[in-house]
Design an enzyme around this catalytic site. Structure first.
Site, short mmCIF file in Angstrom:
data_model
loop_
_atom_site.label_atom_id
_atom_site.label_comp_id
_atom_site.label_asym_id
_atom_site.label_seq_id
_atom_site.Cartn_x
_atom_site.Cartn_y
_atom_site.Cartn_z
N LYS A 211 0.83 -1.20 0.00
CA LYS A 211 0.00 0.00 0.00
C LYS A 211 0.87 1.25 0.00
O LYS A 211 0.63 2.20 -0.76
CB LYS A 211 -0.91 0.02 1.22
N CYS A 281 -18.69 4.82 6.43
CA CYS A 281 -18.61 3.35 6.50
C CYS A 281 -17.58 2.95 7.55
O CYS A 281 -16.52 2.38 7.25
CB CYS A 281 -18.25 2.78 5.12
N CYS A 288 -25.10 3.46 8.23
CA CYS A 288 -25.84 3.01 7.07
C CYS A 288 -27.09 3.86 6.82
O CYS A 288 -27.51 4.04 5.67
CB CYS A 288 -26.23 1.54 7.21
#
Length: 304
Positions: A211, A281, A288
């Site tokens: 990453k 999230c 949600c």
């Protein structure tokens, strides 16, 4: 066989190079004046039948038919259901660009007035510090390091205790002191104080993972080498079912995403999803109810 998918190819058994007819030679002799017309027609018909028997008919395979030597048709690639609408919704929710990553990410932690080589080194260092660490903590550590003059030489001249105090409380700070010292020494010895310009060389440095390498390529070198996947991207990709199968690690998620996501979106996806993961999230108790993807997200449908 599908009528529109076939092409008729005729091949002759005779492969002679001459310009004459298919059976070679100079052609039939002219008919004598005494020969009957019926006999001439009979011989002509016989020759046409003989030539017809010498023709082979071949068809190119189509519509999945597999003839001798035919290449199999490529199957359409897999892609997630509704992913374009999900991505468009995330862009809307991220329109403010006010997540921590937008203000304190790796592209904001280096000294813009420093020489290019020093800027690239600072980008790599900020990425090494950011592992398992909140952006706010990483940014604070980078500010303290930059106040001391953050270069390869200054870090190598610094003792471990001083370096540890400057980067604390980043996650695994003791290990990062060791990795930073080792990597800085390699950069000085092998790269003249600069950072390498390939993912393979970057991940070979102590404390640098995939990453970090892909982000370093993008931020430091301006090259999109792959999708940078951290815990946020890994989590969200699995919640949205952007992977064909459930993935167990960020590297599996990276490979899964790169297999279908259009390459022109690779540079955008990390910052977009990281900020979305920081604000909406969330790892625990995701919001949600306020997410535009509530009805499109398989994970949300299971909660609401």
């Amino acid at each position: 066989m599908h009528a529109l998918g076939a092409r008729v190819v005729t091949r002759s058994r005779s492969r002679g190079p001459g310009p004459g007819p298919l059976d070679g030679g100079d052609g039939p002799a002219p008919a004598r004046s005494g020969e009957a017309a019926a006999g001439g027609r009979s011989r002509s018909l016989g020759k046409r039948r003989q030539k017809a028997r010498r023709l082979l008919v071949a068809y190119e395979a189509s519509d999945g038919e597999r003839g001798a030597g035919a290449e199999p048709l490529a199957a359409p690639g897999w892609e997630p259901e509704n992913w374009r609408q999900q991505l468009a919704n995330i862009r809307v929710m991220r329109g403010g660009r006010d997540a921590p990553v937008d203000q304190l990410g790796a592209e904001h932690c280096y000294d813009a007035s420093a020489p290019p080589k020093v800027r690239r080194y600072q980008v790599l260092l900020s990425l090494m510090l950011s592992s398992q660490t909140k952006d706010q903590v990483t940014a604070g550590a980078m500010q303290r390091l930059r106040a001391r003059g953050l270069t390869v030489d200054s870090v190598l001249q610094m003792d471990d205790d001083t370096l540890g105090r400057l980067i604390y409380p980043v996650g695994f700070w003791r290990s990062k002191v060791r990795y930073i010292k080792q990597t800085s020494a390699i950069l000085q010895q092998r790269y003249g104080g600069d950072i390498p310009a390939s993912v393979a060389e970057l991940v070979a440095l102590p404390g640098v993972g995939p990453k970090m390498a892909h982000l370093a390529m993008a931020v430091a070198w301006g090259t999109v080498s792959g999708i940078a996947v951290d815990t946020h991207v890994h989590r969200i990709a699995n919640r949205l079912r952007w992977t064909k199968e459930v993935t167990k690690s960020p590297e599996q998620t990276r490979a899964a995403l790169e297999s279908w996501l259009p390459r022109e979106l690779w540079s955008e996806i990390n910052g977009l999803l990281v900020g979305f993961g920081q604000q909406t999230c969330l790892p625990v108790h995701p919001r949600c109810q306020s997410c535009l993807n509530q009805t499109l997200c398989p994970a949300a449908r299971g909660r609401v």
